[in-house]
Design a protein around this motif. Structure first.
Motif, PDB file in Angstrom:
ATOM      1  N   ALA A  26      -2.386   0.914  -2.189  1.00 53.05           N
ATOM      2  CA  ALA A  26      -3.439   1.556  -1.400  1.00 53.05           C
ATOM      3  C   ALA A  26      -4.813   1.333  -2.017  1.00 53.05           C
ATOM      4  N   ASN A  59      -2.943   2.349   7.275  1.00 52.67           N
ATOM      5  CA  ASN A  59      -1.492   2.560   7.135  1.00 52.67           C
ATOM      6  C   ASN A  59      -0.854   2.809   8.497  1.00 52.67           C
ATOM      7  N   LEU A  65       1.569   0.144   4.100  1.00 51.09           N
ATOM      8  CA  LEU A  65       0.388  -0.701   4.041  1.00 51.09           C
ATOM      9  C   LEU A  65       0.840  -2.143   3.945  1.00 51.09           C
TER      10      LEU A  65
END
Length: 263
Positions: A26, A59, A65
């Motif tokens: 992330a 996402n 992701l």
């Protein structure tokens, strides 16, 4: 941890390998988004000391992701136990930099003082509506889940929560909304009762800074008063700033009273 959330209105969770792997992925995705000129033009606020980052993380509803794994971990499982496995929205990536807070565009002197002295404390979902900025319930979040993405120190503008404030807020909102059909809650002006409850919270509840490294997490009750602290003297953070991904999934059935009724 579920009992801590019910009682105190917040809970911190230890680091886990799967959450650390998710946070590492992330972080890379978020850094690319934060560098995007359109994202910066929209979300870099408070004289470039806060990247607000709403819906910045691309996402899917399970937290994936790119081709990565879905979001897992004790915090997410605790939230799912309490509120079912709600689909995740595109995550907020909130990044704070040294010097925060500075005035936000359009923010008056009183609002800026509140940001400085009270961490801009608020309950999510109560939006300022119309020219007179009356507070109304326009979003019904189930919980707030914070997932740190950078190795920042505890003084680097942590999220702060007023412990037990969710009990005070629940009583106040129940008094205002208890006799109203849930689908009409968004039409009720909550300004005065919200402000009175907030004053009671400041007088009676302990202010608690929350901090965790990447791989850890913290969860805040949807009715808890919370905000972001100023950047502390000598606070440490990487050049990318104090970066946290937040998820606030919403209850999907607005004819139900889950926002007030559930733990």
């Amino acid at each position: 941890m579920v009992e801590a959330l019910r009682d105190k209105g917040w809970a911190c969770f230890a680091t886990e390998p799967a959450v650390r792997d998710w946070a590492a992925r992330a972080r890379l995705v978020a850094l690319a988004r934060i560098a995007d000129p359109q994202e910066r033009a929209e979300w870099l606020q408070c004289e470039r000391t806060w990247f607000v980052g709403v819906d910045t993380l691309p996402n899917d509803p399970e937290g994936r992701l790119d081709a990565g794994e879905p979001l897992t971990g004790a915090a997410f499982e605790a939230a799912s136990t309490l509120y079912d496995r709600l689909p995740l929205h595109r995550g907020q990536v909130s990044v704070v930099y040294p010097g925060y807070p500075r005035p936000r565009a359009g923010e008056g002197e009183a609002a800026f003082r509140y940001r400085q002295r009270r961490d801009a404390a608020h309950v999510d979902g109560l939006l300022a509506v119309g020219e007179t900025r009356r507070r109304m319930l326009r979003e019904r979040h189930a919980y707030i889940l914070g997932l740190p993405l950078s190795e920042a120190g505890p003084g680097a503008s942590p999220l702060v929560v007023w412990e037990g404030s969710h009990h005070i807020m629940r009583r106040a909102f129940d008094a205002a909304l208890g006799g109203v059909a849930p689908q009409h809650w968004g039409e009720v002006d909550l300004t005065e009762i919200y402000q009175a409850a907030r004053r009671e919270v400041f007088e009676t509840c302990r202010r608690v800074p929350l901090h965790a490294p990447p791989g850890g997490a913290y969860m805040v009750h949807r009715l808890a008063l919370h905000g972001v602290a100023p950047w502390g003297p000598g606070a440490e953070a990487p050049r990318e700033g104090r970066m946290v991904a937040y998820f606030r999934p919403q209850f999907e059935d607005w004819s139900d009273d889950a926002w007030l009724r559930l733990p």
